[in-house]
Write an enzyme that holds these catalytic residues in place. Structure first.
Site, mmCIF file in Angstrom:
data_model
loop_
_atom_site.group_PDB
_atom_site.id
_atom_site.type_symbol
_atom_site.label_atom_id
_atom_site.label_comp_id
_atom_site.label_asym_id
_atom_site.label_seq_id
_atom_site.Cartn_x
_atom_site.Cartn_y
_atom_site.Cartn_z
ATOM 1 C CB SER A 220 -18.756 -30.075 28.625
ATOM 2 O OG SER A 220 -20.031 -30.490 29.533
ATOM 3 C CG ASP B 70 -15.838 -30.128 36.138
ATOM 4 O OD1 ASP B 70 -16.806 -30.212 36.356
ATOM 5 O OD2 ASP B 70 -15.406 -30.335 34.899
ATOM 6 C CG HIS C 19 -17.665 -28.161 33.801
ATOM 7 N ND1 HIS C 19 -17.322 -29.347 33.172
ATOM 8 C CD2 HIS C 19 -18.655 -27.853 32.786
ATOM 9 C CE1 HIS C 19 -17.796 -29.804 32.202
ATOM 10 N NE2 HIS C 19 -18.732 -28.759 31.779
#
Length: 449
Positions: A267, A382, A413
């Site tokens: 991320s 995601d 995610h």
């Protein structure tokens, strides 16, 4: 600085960690949890004191009622154990063992220095908590794999260090190694989300494939209060410098092959990889980079998309929720021109220095300086960092020989099973990182030796 938006990119609407260091006098944590799970959730705001940051952070998903709804994915609450109180990373935690019909877990209430409830965190179920045992310590390592504590010194802060773990495969080595870089928010070394520990999964899985892994507690996790007072904080301080230091520390370890060190960022950590690369004293110190659900767009654009998604999950918005959304959009509009933000005012949980720094950073352009092998991975389910970001990376670098791309059906995610339409509720289920993801990362590393 307490970044409310970190719950969006750091993965879970209930995984809120903020700093604090004293006990909330008279807090009945067991009753609180019982009310949250199966009582009148709205009464919590009236009967208990919470930080404004926590209340604001819960708004997009429907406040305490929305959180209660998310917890219903665990089934009916059956039993609630006695809370265990501990001091962790500068705040006081009440860890309450809960047995639901579909799963067991601990609900942890974090309390700040003013006695306010500042965070609600789900953690692995810990039956041994009453005896002071850690759930993590009871998890056995795969045969032949060893782990050692390896702290990470923080440059420019005398006496500061970040606790870390080096996972080493069976054998004499030297081994290739991966450094894991967290997403946004005050993350621990396992990037714990509820009962899930994606970084621990990766560490053990890669070690079984002959690859060592180093992971460490994030600076905002260990020194949250200090960081909150730093109006000049940027991505450099939050993430980049510690990752660069980790490369230096890892290269000096006896069983590690210093010429085969890789950095994997999840991320926001993936967004930071080009900056990490360009901050290294010697770029050749890293053999390659792994981009796990890495944003390619401006963080503010992704935040807006995430808020729209979370509010869109609410079947019918109340007038209060509609007004909340208007206020959030107004704050995001202010971030379009960060140079106009006052230095001492926090907007969307961060000071102007943070937003100005990110506004000037183009991670896709910065990645053009990387000549080492790069691997971009993306889960198709995601909702936080989406295929739009993945496609930008692929459009720019898809024809480059040193770049590899792969998507995964059915993964969120966290690179665990789930569906986009479920939002953060899938994060409440205890799972592990999909084995294929770990296999592919291992193959990428071993093929590029």
């Amino acid at each position: 600085m307490r970044k409310l938006w970190t719950l969006l990119l750091s993965v879970c609407a209930v995984a809120l960690l903020v700093s604090g260091n004293c006990l909330a006098d008279g807090l009945d944590a067991k009753s609180y949890v019982e009310t949250l799970c199966s009582g009148d959730a709205d009464s919590l705001a009236e009967d208990y004191t919470h930080t404004k940051e926590l209340l604001d952070a819960l708004k997009p998903s429907g406040g305490f009622v929305g959180l209660q709804s998310s917890l219903k994915a665990l089934g009916e609450l059956q039993t609630v154990g006695e809370p265990v109180i501990s001091e962790t990373a500068g705040y006081t935690s009440y860890s309450v063992p809960c047995v639901f019909s579909l799963q067991k877990l601990n609900l942890v209430l974090n309390v700040d220095s003013e006695g306010q409830i500042a965070g609600i965190v789900t953690a692995a179920y810990d039956e041994g908590a009453a005896e002071g045992e850690s759930a993590l310590s009871s998890e056995a390592l795969p045969e032949g794999i060893t782990e050692m504590e390896l702290s990470l010194p923080v440059d420019a802060h005398e006496g500061w260090e970040l606790p870390g773990t080096l996972t080493v495969p069976e054998g004499e080595g030297p081994f290739p190694a991966v450094i894991l870089v967290h997403g946004s928010g005050p993350q621990d070394r396992d990037e714990t989300v509820g009962a899930n520990k994606p970084f621990r999964d990766m560490a053990l899985g890669l070690a079984e494939n002959g690859i060592a892994v180093y992971r460490y507690d994030k600076r905002t996790f260990v020194y949250g209060q200090n960081m909150a007072e730093d109006t000049g904080l940027t991505l450099e301080d939050e993430t980049v410098l510690d990752a660069v230091k980790a490369v230096e520390i890892l290269s000096g370890q006896e069983k590690i092959d210093g010429s085969r060190i890789y950095v994997a960022g999840h991320s926001l950590g993936g967004e930071a990889l080009p900056r990490i690369h360009n901050t290294l004293k010697k770029q050749e110190d890293v053999a390659g980079y792994i981009f796990l659900a890495a944003p390619a767009r401006k963080l503010t654009d992704i935040m807006r998309e995430q808020y729209d998604f979370l509010y869109g999950m609410i079947p019918e918005l109340t007038e209060e929720q509609k007004q909340e959304k208007v206020q959030i959009d107004a704050e995001l509009d202010r971030l379009k021109n960060p140079d106009m933000l006052p230095d001492e005012e926090a907007v969307m949980g961060a000071y102007s220095a943070y937003w100005k720094d990110l506004d000037q950073y183009d991670q896709v352009e910065a990645a053009s300086m990387i000549t080492q092998p790069c691997f971009v991975l993306q889960g198709l389910e995601d909702y936080q960092v989406t295929m739009e970001d993945y496609n930008i990376w692929k459009e720019v670098y898809g024809e480059k020989e040193n770049w590899t791309f792969k998507t995964y059906e059915g993964l969120t995610h966290l690179f665990m099973e789930g569906k986009k339409e479920n939002g953060p509720s899938d994060y409440q289920k205890k799972q592990t990182v999909d084995p294929q993801v770990i296999t592919d990362i291992a193959a990428f590393i071993l093929e590029n030796e």
